[in-house]
Write a protein that holds these residues in place. Structure first.
Motif, PDB file in Angstrom:
ATOM      1  N   SER A 110       0.813  -1.211   0.000  1.00 50.19           N
ATOM      2  CA  SER A 110       0.000   0.000   0.000  1.00 50.19           C
ATOM      3  C   SER A 110       0.848   1.263   0.000  1.00 50.19           C
ATOM      4  CB  SER A 110      -0.930   0.003   1.222  1.00 50.19           C
ATOM      5  OG  SER A 110      -0.178   0.050   2.423  1.00 50.19           O
ATOM      6  N   SER A 111       2.163   1.120   0.217  1.00 54.41           N
ATOM      7  CA  SER A 111       3.055   2.272   0.226  1.00 54.41           C
ATOM      8  C   SER A 111       3.489   2.615  -1.185  1.00 54.41           C
ATOM      9  CB  SER A 111       4.288   1.973   1.094  1.00 54.41           C
ATOM     10  OG  SER A 111       3.919   1.637   2.408  1.00 54.41           O
ATOM     11  N   LEU A 112       4.059   3.791  -1.317  1.00 56.08           N
ATOM     12  CA  LEU A 112       4.582   4.200  -2.613  1.00 56.08           C
ATOM     13  C   LEU A 112       5.815   3.385  -2.963  1.00 56.08           C
ATOM     14  CD1 LEU A 112       4.367   8.092  -2.265  1.00 56.08           C
ATOM     15  CD2 LEU A 112       2.800   6.599  -3.516  1.00 56.08           C
ATOM     16  N   THR A 113       6.041   3.199  -4.260  1.00 58.72           N
ATOM     17  CA  THR A 113       7.257   2.525  -4.698  1.00 58.72           C
ATOM     18  C   THR A 113       8.425   3.491  -4.557  1.00 58.72           C
ATOM     19  OG1 THR A 113       7.028   3.254  -6.987  1.00 58.72           O
ATOM     20  CG2 THR A 113       5.915   1.199  -6.372  1.00 58.72           C
ATOM     21  N   THR A 114       9.639   2.955  -4.619  1.00 60.49           N
ATOM     22  CA  THR A 114      10.832   3.800  -4.520  1.00 60.49           C
ATOM     23  C   THR A 114      10.831   4.857  -5.617  1.00 60.49           C
ATOM     24  OG1 THR A 114      12.076   1.942  -3.595  1.00 60.49           O
ATOM     25  CG2 THR A 114      13.350   3.772  -4.484  1.00 60.49           C
ATOM     26  N   ASN A 118      10.797   8.876  -4.942  1.00 57.99           N
ATOM     27  CA  ASN A 118      11.828   9.749  -5.508  1.00 57.99           C
ATOM     28  C   ASN A 118      11.202  10.889  -6.316  1.00 57.99           C
ATOM     29  OD1 ASN A 118      13.934   8.311  -4.413  1.00 57.99           O
ATOM     30  ND2 ASN A 118      14.189   6.988  -6.191  1.00 57.99           N
ATOM     31  N   LYS A 119      10.165  10.555  -7.097  1.00 59.75           N
ATOM     32  CA  LYS A 119       9.505  11.558  -7.921  1.00 59.75           C
ATOM     33  C   LYS A 119       8.832  12.613  -7.054  1.00 59.75           C
ATOM     34  CE  LYS A 119       6.053  12.059 -11.580  1.00 59.75           C
ATOM     35  NZ  LYS A 119       5.066  11.345 -12.444  1.00 59.75           N
ATOM     36  N   LYS A 120       8.130  12.155  -5.994  1.00 66.69           N
ATOM     37  CA  LYS A 120       7.450  13.085  -5.108  1.00 66.69           C
ATOM     38  C   LYS A 120       8.439  13.993  -4.386  1.00 66.69           C
ATOM     39  CE  LYS A 120       2.999  13.211  -5.024  1.00 66.69           C
ATOM     40  NZ  LYS A 120       2.351  14.447  -5.482  1.00 66.69           N
ATOM     41  N   ILE A 121       9.526  13.384  -3.909  1.00 63.22           N
ATOM     42  CA  ILE A 121      10.535  14.166  -3.196  1.00 63.22           C
ATOM     43  C   ILE A 121      11.122  15.227  -4.114  1.00 63.22           C
ATOM     44  CG2 ILE A 121      12.837  14.060  -2.162  1.00 63.22           C
ATOM     45  CD1 ILE A 121      12.062  11.377  -0.964  1.00 63.22           C
ATOM     46  N   ALA A 122      11.404  14.841  -5.366  1.00 60.35           N
ATOM     47  CA  ALA A 122      11.959  15.790  -6.334  1.00 60.35           C
ATOM     48  C   ALA A 122      10.996  16.944  -6.573  1.00 60.35           C
ATOM     49  CB  ALA A 122      12.271  15.071  -7.645  1.00 60.35           C
ATOM     50  N   GLU A 123       9.694  16.625  -6.686  1.00 66.88           N
ATOM     51  CA  GLU A 123       8.696  17.672  -6.901  1.00 66.88           C
ATOM     52  C   GLU A 123       8.624  18.622  -5.714  1.00 66.88           C
ATOM     53  OE1 GLU A 123       5.109  15.546  -7.592  1.00 66.88           O
ATOM     54  OE2 GLU A 123       5.636  14.940  -9.645  1.00 66.88           O
ATOM     55  N   LEU A 124       8.645  18.044  -4.502  1.00 65.34           N
ATOM     56  CA  LEU A 124       8.579  18.879  -3.307  1.00 65.34           C
ATOM     57  C   LEU A 124       9.833  19.733  -3.145  1.00 65.34           C
ATOM     58  CD1 LEU A 124       7.038  16.307  -0.809  1.00 65.34           C
ATOM     59  CD2 LEU A 124       5.918  18.327  -1.751  1.00 65.34           C
ATOM     60  N   CYS A 170       7.251   8.331   4.950  1.00 63.03           N
ATOM     61  CA  CYS A 170       6.909   7.173   4.119  1.00 63.03           C
ATOM     62  C   CYS A 170       8.170   6.535   3.549  1.00 63.03           C
ATOM     63  CB  CYS A 170       5.964   7.607   3.003  1.00 63.03           C
ATOM     64  SG  CYS A 170       5.488   6.270   1.907  1.00 63.03           S
ATOM     65  N   ALA A 171       9.090   7.398   3.059  1.00 58.55           N
ATOM     66  CA  ALA A 171      10.336   6.881   2.495  1.00 58.55           C
ATOM     67  C   ALA A 171      11.150   6.163   3.564  1.00 58.55           C
ATOM     68  CB  ALA A 171      11.148   8.019   1.891  1.00 58.55           C
ATOM     69  N   ASN A 172      11.207   6.758   4.763  1.00 58.76           N
ATOM     70  CA  ASN A 172      11.953   6.134   5.859  1.00 58.76           C
ATOM     71  C   ASN A 172      11.333   4.801   6.278  1.00 58.76           C
ATOM     72  OD1 ASN A 172      14.016   8.040   6.144  1.00 58.76           O
ATOM     73  ND2 ASN A 172      12.736   9.375   7.423  1.00 58.76           N
ATOM     74  N   ASP A 173       9.983   4.741   6.285  1.00 59.89           N
ATOM     75  CA  ASP A 173       9.307   3.486   6.632  1.00 59.89           C
ATOM     76  C   ASP A 173       9.642   2.388   5.626  1.00 59.89           C
ATOM     77  OD1 ASP A 173       8.175   4.668   8.816  1.00 59.89           O
ATOM     78  OD2 ASP A 173       6.215   5.024   7.892  1.00 59.89           O
ATOM     79  N   MET A 174       9.653   2.766   4.358  1.00 60.46           N
ATOM     80  CA  MET A 174       9.989   1.790   3.320  1.00 60.46           C
ATOM     81  C   MET A 174      11.434   1.326   3.461  1.00 60.46           C
ATOM     82  SD  MET A 174       8.105   3.210  -0.116  1.00 60.46           S
ATOM     83  CE  MET A 174       8.712   1.798  -1.035  1.00 60.46           C
ATOM     84  N   LEU A 175      12.318   2.278   3.717  1.00 59.64           N
ATOM     85  CA  LEU A 175      13.728   1.919   3.902  1.00 59.64           C
ATOM     86  C   LEU A 175      13.899   0.996   5.106  1.00 59.64           C
ATOM     87  CD1 LEU A 175      15.449   5.366   3.202  1.00 59.64           C
ATOM     88  CD2 LEU A 175      15.573   3.312   1.779  1.00 59.64           C
ATOM     89  N   ASP A 176      13.191   1.304   6.199  1.00 61.08           N
ATOM     90  CA  ASP A 176      13.285   0.456   7.400  1.00 61.08           C
ATOM     91  C   ASP A 176      12.767  -0.955   7.110  1.00 61.08           C
ATOM     92  OD1 ASP A 176      14.339   2.551   8.830  1.00 61.08           O
ATOM     93  OD2 ASP A 176      12.421   3.165   9.721  1.00 61.08           O
ATOM     94  N   GLY A 177      11.690  -1.030   6.297  1.00 57.89           N
ATOM     95  CA  GLY A 177      11.156  -2.350   5.938  1.00 57.89           C
ATOM     96  C   GLY A 177      12.146  -3.145   5.116  1.00 57.89           C
ATOM     97  N   ILE A 178      12.812  -2.463   4.155  1.00 57.85           N
ATOM     98  CA  ILE A 178      13.811  -3.147   3.325  1.00 57.85           C
ATOM     99  C   ILE A 178      15.011  -3.541   4.158  1.00 57.85           C
ATOM    100  CG2 ILE A 178      15.356  -2.871   1.350  1.00 57.85           C
ATOM    101  CD1 ILE A 178      13.293  -0.928   0.167  1.00 57.85           C
ATOM    102  N   ILE A 193      20.070   2.496  -4.305  1.00 59.62           N
ATOM    103  CA  ILE A 193      18.813   2.804  -5.004  1.00 59.62           C
ATOM    104  C   ILE A 193      18.814   4.227  -5.556  1.00 59.62           C
ATOM    105  CG2 ILE A 193      17.518   1.166  -3.607  1.00 59.62           C
ATOM    106  CD1 ILE A 193      16.438   3.425  -1.960  1.00 59.62           C
ATOM    107  N   GLY A 194      19.903   4.984  -5.296  1.00 57.81           N
ATOM    108  CA  GLY A 194      20.013   6.323  -5.858  1.00 57.81           C
ATOM    109  C   GLY A 194      19.081   7.335  -5.230  1.00 57.81           C
ATOM    110  N   LEU A 195      18.802   7.181  -3.948  1.00 62.49           N
ATOM    111  CA  LEU A 195      17.885   8.085  -3.262  1.00 62.49           C
ATOM    112  C   LEU A 195      18.653   9.273  -2.698  1.00 62.49           C
ATOM    113  CD1 LEU A 195      14.980   8.507  -2.235  1.00 62.49           C
ATOM    114  CD2 LEU A 195      15.637   7.294  -0.159  1.00 62.49           C
TER     115      LEU A 195
END
Length: 208
Positions: A110-114, A118-124, A170-178, A193-195
Motif C-alpha cells: 500500500s506504500s509508494l514505490t521507490t 523519488n519523484k514526489k521528493i523531487a517535486e517537493l 513514508c520513504a523512511n518506513d519503506m527503507l526500514d522495511g527493506i 537505489i540512488g535516493l
C-alpha cells in the motif's frame, strides 16, 4: 469372487483403518471389483473375524477388527502426544509469523514505490525553495501583497511542509522495511537505489 480380491480388500481396510460402506470401497478401489463380488468378500471377511460389521438402519459399515493390531505401547503413546504438542506449538508460531509477514506485505504494497517516492521528493524539493523565497520576501515586505494573498501563500507552504514530512516518513518506513532483510548499512542501501536525502541537496524543512 476370488481369494485374491478378498485379500486385497482386507489389506485395504487394514491400511486405511477406518469405517467404509460397500459403496465407499467400490469407489475407492476404482470400481475394479464388482459390487456383488465385493459384498461376498465382505461377508467372508466378517465370518473370518478379520473385519467387523456395524449396521446403522439400512446402512452396513465395515471396519478392520482392531483386536488384530498389536497392543499399544503406553510409553510410545506418551512420546507421540508430546510430539503432537510440540508440532501444535510450532504450527501456532508459524501461523502467527505468517500473519505478521502478511501484514507487513500489505503495508509495503500500500506504500509508494521507490520510484514514486523519488519523484514526489523531487517535486517537493523543487517547489519548497520557491515558496521559501516567496515567504521570505513577504516577511521582509520586499513585495507588497494583500493580507489574503499572504495567508494563502502561508497556508500553501504549510501544506507543502506537511506533505514533505509525510513523504519523508513514508520513504523512511519503506527503507526500514527493506533494511530488515538487507545485509548492509542504511547508507549503503540509499546509495544503491540512488535516493537523494534532504541533507545531500541542502533542503531544510521550515518550522511551522
Amino acid at each position: 469372487m476370488s481369494k485374491k480380491d478378498s485379500d486385497r480388500i482386507g489389506k485395504y481396510l487394514e491400511q486405511q483403518n477406518r469405517p467404509y460402506s460397500v459403496n465407499d470401497i467400490f469407489m475407492n478401489l476404482h470400481k475394479e471389483i464388482g459390487k456383488t463380488a465385493l459384498q461376498k468378500a465382505m461377508d467372508l471377511l466378517v465370518s473370518e473375524g478379520s473385519v467387523r460389521e456395524k449396521v446403522y438402519g439400512k446402512q452396513k459399515v465395515y471396519v478392520y477388527n482392531q483386536a488384530q493390531f498389536p497392543p499399544l505401547d503406553q510409553e510410545e503413546l506418551k512420546k507421540m502426544d508430546a510430539q503432537i504438542n510440540d508440532l501444535t506449538t510450532s504450527l501456532h508460531q508459524a501461523e502467527k509469523e505468517a500473519l505478521e509477514m502478511d501484514s507487513r506485505l500489505r503495508a509495503l504494497n500500500s506504500s509508494l514505490t521507490t520510484e514514486e517516492v523519488n519523484k514526489k521528493i523531487a517535486e517537493l524539493e523543487e517547489e519548497i525553495p520557491k515558496l521559501q523565497k516567496k515567504l521570505k520576501n513577504l516577511e521582509e515586505n520586499q513585495v507588497m501583497v494583500s493580507k489574503e494573498e499572504r495567508e494563502v501563500t502561508t497556508k500553501q507552504m504549510k501544506q507543502m511542509v506537511v506533505q514533505w514530512r509525510k513523504r519523508r516518513r513514508c520513504a523512511n518506513d519503506m527503507l526500514d522495511g527493506i533494511m530488515e532483510g538487507y545485509p548492509h548499512s542504511k547508507k549503503k542501501l540509499i546509495e544503491e537505489i540512488g535516493l537523494e536525502t534532504d541533507e545531500e541537496v541542502g533542503a531544510v524543512m521550515p518550522v511551522i
